[in-house]
Motif scaffolding. Structure first.
Motif, PDB file in Angstrom:
ATOM      1  N   TYR A  51      23.656  70.540  16.136  1.00 32.36           N
ATOM      2  CA  TYR A  51      22.419  69.905  16.568  1.00 32.36           C
ATOM      3  C   TYR A  51      22.528  68.386  16.427  1.00 32.36           C
ATOM      4  O   TYR A  51      22.134  67.635  17.322  1.00 32.36           O
ATOM      5  N   GLY A  52      23.103  67.938  15.307  1.00 35.07           N
ATOM      6  CA  GLY A  52      23.304  66.500  15.104  1.00 35.07           C
ATOM      7  C   GLY A  52      24.212  65.893  16.161  1.00 35.07           C
ATOM      8  O   GLY A  52      23.948  64.790  16.656  1.00 35.07           O
ATOM      9  N   ALA A  53      25.264  66.616  16.526  1.00 33.97           N
ATOM     10  CA  ALA A  53      26.151  66.118  17.592  1.00 33.97           C
ATOM     11  C   ALA A  53      25.386  65.984  18.900  1.00 33.97           C
ATOM     12  O   ALA A  53      25.563  65.011  19.641  1.00 33.97           O
ATOM     13  N   PHE A  69      30.904  71.041  25.081  1.00 34.52           N
ATOM     14  CA  PHE A  69      32.313  71.309  25.368  1.00 34.52           C
ATOM     15  C   PHE A  69      33.188  70.863  24.193  1.00 34.52           C
ATOM     16  O   PHE A  69      34.003  71.634  23.682  1.00 34.52           O
ATOM     17  N   LEU A  70      32.997  69.635  23.726  1.00 33.41           N
ATOM     18  CA  LEU A  70      33.811  69.114  22.623  1.00 33.41           C
ATOM     19  C   LEU A  70      33.535  69.847  21.313  1.00 33.41           C
ATOM     20  O   LEU A  70      34.467  70.115  20.544  1.00 33.41           O
ATOM     21  N   VAL A  71      32.277  70.187  21.053  1.00 38.65           N
ATOM     22  CA  VAL A  71      31.939  70.946  19.842  1.00 38.65           C
ATOM     23  C   VAL A  71      32.697  72.274  19.845  1.00 38.65           C
ATOM     24  O   VAL A  71      33.301  72.659  18.848  1.00 38.65           O
ATOM     25  N   ASN A  72      32.676  72.974  20.966  1.00 39.21           N
ATOM     26  CA  ASN A  72      33.358  74.265  21.031  1.00 39.21           C
ATOM     27  C   ASN A  72      34.872  74.125  20.913  1.00 39.21           C
ATOM     28  O   ASN A  72      35.522  74.913  20.215  1.00 39.21           O
ATOM     29  N   VAL A  73      35.440  73.137  21.553  1.00 42.33           N
ATOM     30  CA  VAL A  73      36.896  72.944  21.492  1.00 42.33           C
ATOM     31  C   VAL A  73      37.322  72.505  20.085  1.00 42.33           C
ATOM     32  O   VAL A  73      38.291  73.031  19.525  1.00 42.33           O
ATOM     33  N   ILE A  74      36.604  71.580  19.497  1.00 44.15           N
ATOM     34  CA  ILE A  74      36.922  71.124  18.131  1.00 44.15           C
ATOM     35  C   ILE A  74      36.728  72.266  17.131  1.00 44.15           C
ATOM     36  O   ILE A  74      37.574  72.493  16.259  1.00 44.15           O
ATOM     37  N   GLY A  75      35.632  72.994  17.263  1.00 48.50           N
ATOM     38  CA  GLY A  75      35.389  74.130  16.373  1.00 48.50           C
ATOM     39  C   GLY A  75      36.488  75.172  16.462  1.00 48.50           C
ATOM     40  O   GLY A  75      36.943  75.711  15.440  1.00 48.50           O
ATOM     41  N   VAL A 104      29.941  78.568   8.881  1.00 46.85           N
ATOM     42  CA  VAL A 104      29.966  77.162   9.327  1.00 46.85           C
ATOM     43  C   VAL A 104      30.503  77.041  10.757  1.00 46.85           C
ATOM     44  O   VAL A 104      29.851  76.470  11.633  1.00 46.85           O
ATOM     45  N   LEU A 105      31.699  77.581  10.991  1.00 48.25           N
ATOM     46  CA  LEU A 105      32.292  77.415  12.319  1.00 48.25           C
ATOM     47  C   LEU A 105      31.606  78.282  13.371  1.00 48.25           C
ATOM     48  O   LEU A 105      31.515  77.894  14.529  1.00 48.25           O
ATOM     49  N   GLY A 106      31.096  79.441  12.956  1.00 49.10           N
ATOM     50  CA  GLY A 106      30.327  80.263  13.886  1.00 49.10           C
ATOM     51  C   GLY A 106      29.017  79.594  14.272  1.00 49.10           C
ATOM     52  O   GLY A 106      28.556  79.712  15.400  1.00 49.10           O
ATOM     53  N   GLY A 107      28.398  78.890  13.330  1.00 48.11           N
ATOM     54  CA  GLY A 107      27.170  78.160  13.624  1.00 48.11           C
ATOM     55  C   GLY A 107      27.421  76.869  14.384  1.00 48.11           C
ATOM     56  O   GLY A 107      26.587  76.414  15.163  1.00 48.11           O
TER      57      GLY A 107
END
Length: 161
Positions: A51-53, A69-75, A104-107
């Protein structure tokens, strides 16, 4: 002298099973409270980070959803590193994987926002952008987890020489 036990025709009897007295009732999720708690806590942390991102780098309507896109790729990349570390290097506590991996990573990563982003793009007449986003996210996420897992294994191998 051992007591005779009743037997159903053709059924073997396990000598370790007590046939006399009440059978203890088993709770279906007995002992899972700590796991549920750490997944929930980790999920809250990951979701707040995502959410912060989104607040820091908002996506304008009708444009490629770069932040998600970046959140999912980085995660996915972090998942690749994490899974190698906890399976090949560390004997992690039993709650580490559910807390960090699932929680954490799932969220942090998000399939639901990804799907909503695609639907919004299609609804706004940007179907081509939605299709590019659909394919690019899937390919980049898979490439990210594969690459980081392999690089992590190589670094571990190099450091143990």
């Amino acid at each position: 002298m051992e007591e005779a036990r009743p037997q159903v025709l053709g059924e073997p009897i396990d000598p370790d099973v007590e046939l006399h007295g009440p059978t203890p009732r088993r709770e279906p999720f007995a002992g899972q409270g700590p796991v549920v708690a750490v997944v929930a806590a980790g999920g809250a942390i990951g979701a707040m980070a995502r959410y912060g991102a989104g607040l820091l780098w908002p996506t304008a309507d009708g444009t490629f959803p770069l932040t998600t896109f970046l959140v999912n790729v980085i995660g996915c990349g972090v998942i690749g590193v994490f899974m190698v570390l906890i399976t090949d290097v560390w004997a992690a506590h039993r709650l580490v994987r559910p807390f960090f991996g699932t929680g954490v990573l799932g969220g942090f990563t998000t399939f639901s926002t990804y799907a909503v982003d695609i639907q919004r793009l299609v609804d706004q007449g940007r179907a081509a952008t939605g299709l590019v986003y659909l394919a690019a996210t899937m390919l980049a996420a898979l490439a990210s987890v594969w690459t980081t897992a392999n690089l992590t294994r190589r670094v571990i191998e190099w450091r143990t020489r």
